[in-house]
Design a protein around this motif. Structure first.
Motif, short mmCIF file in Angstrom:
data_model
loop_
_atom_site.label_atom_id
_atom_site.label_comp_id
_atom_site.label_asym_id
_atom_site.label_seq_id
_atom_site.Cartn_x
_atom_site.Cartn_y
_atom_site.Cartn_z
N GLU A 1 37.69 -47.20 8.37
CA GLU A 1 39.14 -47.22 8.64
C GLU A 1 39.52 -46.13 9.64
OE1 GLU A 1 37.90 -46.86 5.49
OE2 GLU A 1 38.29 -48.84 4.62
N GLN B 1 49.00 -55.31 9.42
CA GLN B 1 47.80 -55.61 8.65
C GLN B 1 47.42 -57.09 8.78
OE1 GLN B 1 45.81 -53.19 6.81
NE2 GLN B 1 47.03 -52.00 8.24
N LEU C 1 38.53 -54.24 12.08
CA LEU C 1 38.06 -53.38 10.99
C LEU C 1 36.78 -53.94 10.38
CD1 LEU C 1 38.39 -50.97 9.11
CD2 LEU C 1 39.93 -52.37 7.72
N ARG C 2 36.70 -55.24 10.24
CA ARG C 2 35.49 -55.87 9.69
C ARG C 2 34.29 -55.59 10.59
NH1 ARG C 2 37.56 -60.06 7.85
NH2 ARG C 2 37.84 -61.18 9.81
N ALA C 3 34.48 -55.67 11.92
CA ALA C 3 33.39 -55.39 12.86
C ALA C 3 32.95 -53.93 12.74
CB ALA C 3 33.83 -55.71 14.28
N THR D 1 33.35 -52.00 10.09
CA THR D 1 32.73 -51.87 8.77
C THR D 1 31.30 -52.40 8.79
OG1 THR D 1 34.88 -52.07 7.69
CG2 THR D 1 32.94 -52.49 6.33
N ASN D 2 31.11 -53.56 9.41
CA ASN D 2 29.77 -54.17 9.48
C ASN D 2 28.79 -53.36 10.32
OD1 ASN D 2 30.66 -56.22 7.83
ND2 ASN D 2 31.01 -57.65 9.50
N SER D 3 29.31 -52.47 11.16
CA SER D 3 28.43 -51.65 12.00
C SER D 3 27.70 -50.59 11.19
CB SER D 3 29.23 -50.97 13.10
OG SER D 3 30.00 -49.89 12.57
N LYS E 1 45.52 -55.31 18.49
CA LYS E 1 44.92 -54.55 17.38
C LYS E 1 45.91 -53.54 16.82
CE LYS E 1 40.32 -54.72 19.37
NZ LYS E 1 39.39 -53.93 20.16
N GLN F 1 45.36 -60.37 11.18
CA GLN F 1 44.00 -60.75 11.57
C GLN F 1 43.46 -59.93 12.74
OE1 GLN F 1 41.70 -62.65 10.19
NE2 GLN F 1 40.29 -62.25 11.87
N THR G 1 42.36 -56.71 11.05
CA THR G 1 41.36 -56.87 10.01
C THR G 1 40.03 -57.36 10.58
OG1 THR G 1 42.21 -59.08 9.45
CG2 THR G 1 43.02 -57.22 8.13
N GLY G 2 40.07 -58.18 11.62
CA GLY G 2 38.84 -58.60 12.27
C GLY G 2 38.13 -57.43 12.94
#
Length: 151
Positions: free
Chosen positions: A54, A34, A42-44, A46-48, A27, A36, A39-40
């Protein structure tokens, strides 16, 4: 017996740190590139639904990298244990509430959930026992054998 206890504490610190570092180093490198791995993550985050994902992602990476380093060295045992417990609780709440997953993912997420519960247990043992004599904290305090951590 003192050496056995201190050796067991050192081995426990190394084993626990290995779990965190194998997840956090990709990570951290991913953040720099920047790619995967970052970004994966960060996506998790963000989705929380957390605000400022960030920032929380960077805080998570910092705890997940610096905490295991503190474990390996045996420094700041109570602070590092508490920081890592908070991280594991947050990660579990964000990503591993197995009862919310479809049947195809249920068992994998259940395993992750209970692995994290066990990690919290191990970190609580570390919080109480301290790092032992084979650590930088043990050397600086002059610990002989494994003794409880001091605040």
């Amino acid at each position: 017996m003192e050496r056995v206890n201190d050796g067991a504490l050192l081995l426990g610190r190394l084993l626990m740190a290995s779990l965190f570092l194998t997840a956090s180093v990709p990570k951290a490198i991913g953040y720099i590139n920047q790619d995967q791995a970052y970004t994966g993550f960060l996506r998790a985050v963000t989705n929380s639904g957390l605000p400022y994902p960030e920032v929380w992602a960077l805080v998570g990476i910092a705890v997940e990298v610096l905490g295991p380093i503190a474990l390996i060295l045996g420094i700041f045992p109570r602070f590092s244990a508490l920081a890592m417990i908070v991280f594991v609780v947050a990660a579990t709440a964000i990503a591993h509430l197995f009862w919310q997953y479809p049947e195809a993912q249920y068992m994998a997420q259940r395993g992750q959930f209970f692995k994290n519960i066990a990690l919290i247990g191990g970190l609580l043992f570390y919080y109480v026992s301290g790092p032992g004599a084979w650590s930088l904290a043990g050397r600086s305090v002059g610990m002989g054998a494994a003794q409880p951590a001091r605040a």
